[in-house]
Write a protein that holds these residues in place. Structure first.
Motif, PDB file in Angstrom:
ATOM      1  N   LEU A  11       0.826  -1.196   0.000  1.00  0.00           N
ATOM      2  CA  LEU A  11       0.000   0.000   0.000  1.00  0.00           C
ATOM      3  C   LEU A  11       0.864   1.252   0.000  1.00  0.00           C
ATOM      4  O   LEU A  11       1.971   1.239   0.555  1.00  0.00           O
ATOM      5  N   ARG A  12       0.344   2.307  -0.619  1.00  0.00           N
ATOM      6  CA  ARG A  12       1.088   3.571  -0.635  1.00  0.00           C
ATOM      7  C   ARG A  12       1.220   4.070   0.803  1.00  0.00           C
ATOM      8  O   ARG A  12       0.263   4.108   1.565  1.00  0.00           O
ATOM      9  N   GLU A  13       2.418   4.452   1.172  1.00  0.00           N
ATOM     10  CA  GLU A  13       2.753   4.758   2.563  1.00  0.00           C
ATOM     11  C   GLU A  13       2.020   5.954   3.157  1.00  0.00           C
ATOM     12  O   GLU A  13       1.901   6.041   4.371  1.00  0.00           O
ATOM     13  N   ASP A  14       1.487   6.836   2.343  1.00  0.00           N
ATOM     14  CA  ASP A  14       0.846   8.039   2.877  1.00  0.00           C
ATOM     15  C   ASP A  14      -0.679   7.931   2.965  1.00  0.00           C
ATOM     16  O   ASP A  14      -1.353   8.913   3.250  1.00  0.00           O
ATOM     17  N   LEU A  15      -1.238   6.743   2.786  1.00  0.00           N
ATOM     18  CA  LEU A  15      -2.688   6.598   2.848  1.00  0.00           C
ATOM     19  C   LEU A  15      -3.189   6.723   4.282  1.00  0.00           C
ATOM     20  O   LEU A  15      -2.616   6.130   5.195  1.00  0.00           O
ATOM     21  N   PRO A  16      -4.271   7.456   4.493  1.00  0.00           N
ATOM     22  CA  PRO A  16      -4.911   7.460   5.809  1.00  0.00           C
ATOM     23  C   PRO A  16      -5.429   6.044   6.119  1.00  0.00           C
ATOM     24  O   PRO A  16      -5.685   5.268   5.194  1.00  0.00           O
ATOM     25  N   PRO A  17      -5.598   5.702   7.391  1.00  0.00           N
ATOM     26  CA  PRO A  17      -5.998   4.334   7.755  1.00  0.00           C
ATOM     27  C   PRO A  17      -7.250   3.818   7.039  1.00  0.00           C
ATOM     28  O   PRO A  17      -7.270   2.669   6.594  1.00  0.00           O
ATOM     29  N   GLY A  18      -8.268   4.632   6.911  1.00  0.00           N
ATOM     30  CA  GLY A  18      -9.488   4.180   6.245  1.00  0.00           C
ATOM     31  C   GLY A  18      -9.262   3.848   4.779  1.00  0.00           C
ATOM     32  O   GLY A  18      -9.786   2.850   4.269  1.00  0.00           O
ATOM     33  N   GLN A  19      -8.478   4.677   4.104  1.00  0.00           N
ATOM     34  CA  GLN A  19      -8.174   4.415   2.690  1.00  0.00           C
ATOM     35  C   GLN A  19      -7.266   3.196   2.547  1.00  0.00           C
ATOM     36  O   GLN A  19      -7.405   2.424   1.599  1.00  0.00           O
ATOM     37  N   ALA A  20      -6.351   3.006   3.490  1.00  0.00           N
ATOM     38  CA  ALA A  20      -5.479   1.831   3.453  1.00  0.00           C
ATOM     39  C   ALA A  20      -6.304   0.559   3.633  1.00  0.00           C
ATOM     40  O   ALA A  20      -6.110  -0.434   2.909  1.00  0.00           O
ATOM     41  N   ALA A  21      -7.231   0.574   4.586  1.00  0.00           N
ATOM     42  CA  ALA A  21      -8.089  -0.595   4.805  1.00  0.00           C
ATOM     43  C   ALA A  21      -8.926  -0.885   3.561  1.00  0.00           C
ATOM     44  O   ALA A  21      -9.054  -2.044   3.137  1.00  0.00           O
ATOM     45  N   ASN A  22      -9.486   0.154   2.951  1.00  0.00           N
ATOM     46  CA  ASN A  22     -10.284  -0.015   1.747  1.00  0.00           C
ATOM     47  C   ASN A  22      -9.443  -0.578   0.608  1.00  0.00           C
ATOM     48  O   ASN A  22      -9.856  -1.515  -0.079  1.00  0.00           O
ATOM     49  N   ALA A  23      -8.267  -0.015   0.402  1.00  0.00           N
ATOM     50  CA  ALA A  23      -7.396  -0.487  -0.683  1.00  0.00           C
ATOM     51  C   ALA A  23      -7.016  -1.946  -0.473  1.00  0.00           C
ATOM     52  O   ALA A  23      -7.039  -2.747  -1.422  1.00  0.00           O
ATOM     53  N   GLY A  24      -6.678  -2.321   0.754  1.00  0.00           N
ATOM     54  CA  GLY A  24      -6.327  -3.707   1.043  1.00  0.00           C
ATOM     55  C   GLY A  24      -7.485  -4.658   0.762  1.00  0.00           C
ATOM     56  O   GLY A  24      -7.299  -5.734   0.187  1.00  0.00           O
ATOM     57  N   ALA A  25      -8.691  -4.253   1.148  1.00  0.00           N
ATOM     58  CA  ALA A  25      -9.867  -5.087   0.906  1.00  0.00           C
ATOM     59  C   ALA A  25     -10.138  -5.240  -0.592  1.00  0.00           C
ATOM     60  O   ALA A  25     -10.387  -6.346  -1.085  1.00  0.00           O
ATOM     61  N   VAL A  26     -10.089  -4.127  -1.325  1.00  0.00           N
ATOM     62  CA  VAL A  26     -10.331  -4.171  -2.774  1.00  0.00           C
ATOM     63  C   VAL A  26      -9.296  -5.064  -3.457  1.00  0.00           C
ATOM     64  O   VAL A  26      -9.635  -5.911  -4.287  1.00  0.00           O
ATOM     65  N   LEU A  27      -8.036  -4.908  -3.089  1.00  0.00           N
ATOM     66  CA  LEU A  27      -6.978  -5.710  -3.700  1.00  0.00           C
ATOM     67  C   LEU A  27      -7.133  -7.194  -3.371  1.00  0.00           C
ATOM     68  O   LEU A  27      -6.966  -8.055  -4.238  1.00  0.00           O
ATOM     69  N   GLY A  28      -7.456  -7.503  -2.127  1.00  0.00           N
ATOM     70  CA  GLY A  28      -7.640  -8.897  -1.736  1.00  0.00           C
ATOM     71  C   GLY A  28      -8.783  -9.562  -2.484  1.00  0.00           C
ATOM     72  O   GLY A  28      -8.660 -10.696  -2.959  1.00  0.00           O
ATOM     73  N   LEU A  29      -9.905  -8.854  -2.594  1.00  0.00           N
ATOM     74  CA  LEU A  29     -11.039  -9.401  -3.334  1.00  0.00           C
ATOM     75  C   LEU A  29     -10.701  -9.586  -4.812  1.00  0.00           C
ATOM     76  O   LEU A  29     -11.038 -10.615  -5.412  1.00  0.00           O
ATOM     77  N   ALA A  30     -10.047  -8.602  -5.396  1.00  0.00           N
ATOM     78  CA  ALA A  30      -9.712  -8.681  -6.827  1.00  0.00           C
ATOM     79  C   ALA A  30      -8.719  -9.809  -7.099  1.00  0.00           C
ATOM     80  O   ALA A  30      -8.865 -10.549  -8.072  1.00  0.00           O
ATOM     81  N   LEU A  31      -7.719  -9.952  -6.234  1.00  0.00           N
ATOM     82  CA  LEU A  31      -6.746 -11.034  -6.425  1.00  0.00           C
ATOM     83  C   LEU A  31      -7.426 -12.384  -6.204  1.00  0.00           C
ATOM     84  O   LEU A  31      -7.264 -13.305  -7.011  1.00  0.00           O
ATOM     85  N   GLY A  32      -8.191 -12.504  -5.141  1.00  0.00           N
ATOM     86  CA  GLY A  32      -8.872 -13.766  -4.851  1.00  0.00           C
ATOM     87  C   GLY A  32      -9.795 -14.201  -5.975  1.00  0.00           C
ATOM     88  O   GLY A  32      -9.916 -15.398  -6.263  1.00  0.00           O
ATOM     89  N   GLY A  33     -10.432 -13.247  -6.617  1.00  0.00           N
ATOM     90  CA  GLY A  33     -11.327 -13.559  -7.728  1.00  0.00           C
ATOM     91  C   GLY A  33     -10.606 -14.120  -8.942  1.00  0.00           C
ATOM     92  O   GLY A  33     -11.239 -14.707  -9.815  1.00  0.00           O
ATOM     93  N   ARG A  34      -9.306 -13.950  -8.995  1.00  0.00           N
ATOM     94  CA  ARG A  34      -8.519 -14.445 -10.128  1.00  0.00           C
ATOM     95  C   ARG A  34      -7.896 -15.807  -9.854  1.00  0.00           C
ATOM     96  O   ARG A  34      -7.284 -16.400 -10.729  1.00  0.00           O
ATOM     97  N   LEU A  35      -8.049 -16.296  -8.624  1.00  0.00           N
ATOM     98  CA  LEU A  35      -7.421 -17.556  -8.243  1.00  0.00           C
ATOM     99  C   LEU A  35      -8.441 -18.686  -8.220  1.00  0.00           C
ATOM    100  O   LEU A  35      -9.511 -18.546  -7.635  1.00  0.00           O
ATOM    101  N   GLU A  36      -8.077 -19.793  -8.828  1.00  0.00           N
ATOM    102  CA  GLU A  36      -9.002 -20.925  -8.892  1.00  0.00           C
ATOM    103  C   GLU A  36      -9.235 -21.547  -7.522  1.00  0.00           C
ATOM    104  O   GLU A  36     -10.348 -21.884  -7.160  1.00  0.00           O
ATOM    105  N   HIS A  37      -8.194 -21.732  -6.745  1.00  0.00           N
ATOM    106  CA  HIS A  37      -8.307 -22.371  -5.432  1.00  0.00           C
ATOM    107  C   HIS A  37      -7.755 -21.432  -4.372  1.00  0.00           C
ATOM    108  O   HIS A  37      -6.737 -21.703  -3.750  1.00  0.00           O
ATOM    109  N   SER A  38      -8.451 -20.316  -4.154  1.00  0.00           N
ATOM    110  CA  SER A  38      -7.930 -19.300  -3.244  1.00  0.00           C
ATOM    111  C   SER A  38      -8.362 -19.490  -1.800  1.00  0.00           C
ATOM    112  O   SER A  38      -7.856 -18.817  -0.920  1.00  0.00           O
TER     113      SER A  38
END
Length: 136
Positions: A11-38
């Protein structure tokens, strides 16, 4: 049991906590959706209650500058790693259609990354991220 592959969220180091949490969630969901056995098998606690299976990979969350994110993304893609990027165009868009429209009007060099999720060979992911700090 050591895994041959590794997942890292950066995550970009200057993100406020709420934006960091949101970015992490979005990235996790997007990556998981691309994995067959996630997701691993569901588990049960001592009382017999079922707990939904989780991703079996540890997922360290690291921080980087915006420029480092761009460099890591480019090199990771060149190395054939699976890369999901979350950017300011997406973060500022109210819905996915608006995001796609705005992204289509954004030059590649103007895309500012908020975070990345990487999946690939453990050694390659480590090489790209070993100098980054853990999110605090």
């Amino acid at each position: 049991m050591a895994m041959d592959t590794k997942i890292v969220v950066v995550l970009r180091e200057d993100l406020p906590p709420g934006q960091a949490a949101n970015a992490g969630a979005v990235l996790g969901l997007a990556l998981g959706g691309r994995l067959e056995h996630s997701v691993a098998a569901d588990g049960k606690d001592a009382g017999g209650r079922v707990h939904a299976g989780l991703n079996p990979h540890p997922v360290p969350t690291l921080t980087a500058t915006g420029e480092q994110l761009r460099e890591i993304k480019e090199e990771a893609e060149d190395q054939g790693l699976l890369v999901v990027g979350f950017n300011e165009v997406a973060r500022r868009s109210r819905d996915y259609v608006a995001y796609l429209d705005a992204l289509a009007d954004t030059a590649p060099e103007e895309v500012e990354y908020t975070g990345l999720a990487l999946l690939g060979a453990r050694g390659e992911v480590n090489r790209l991220t070993k100098r980054l700090s853990l999110l605090r």
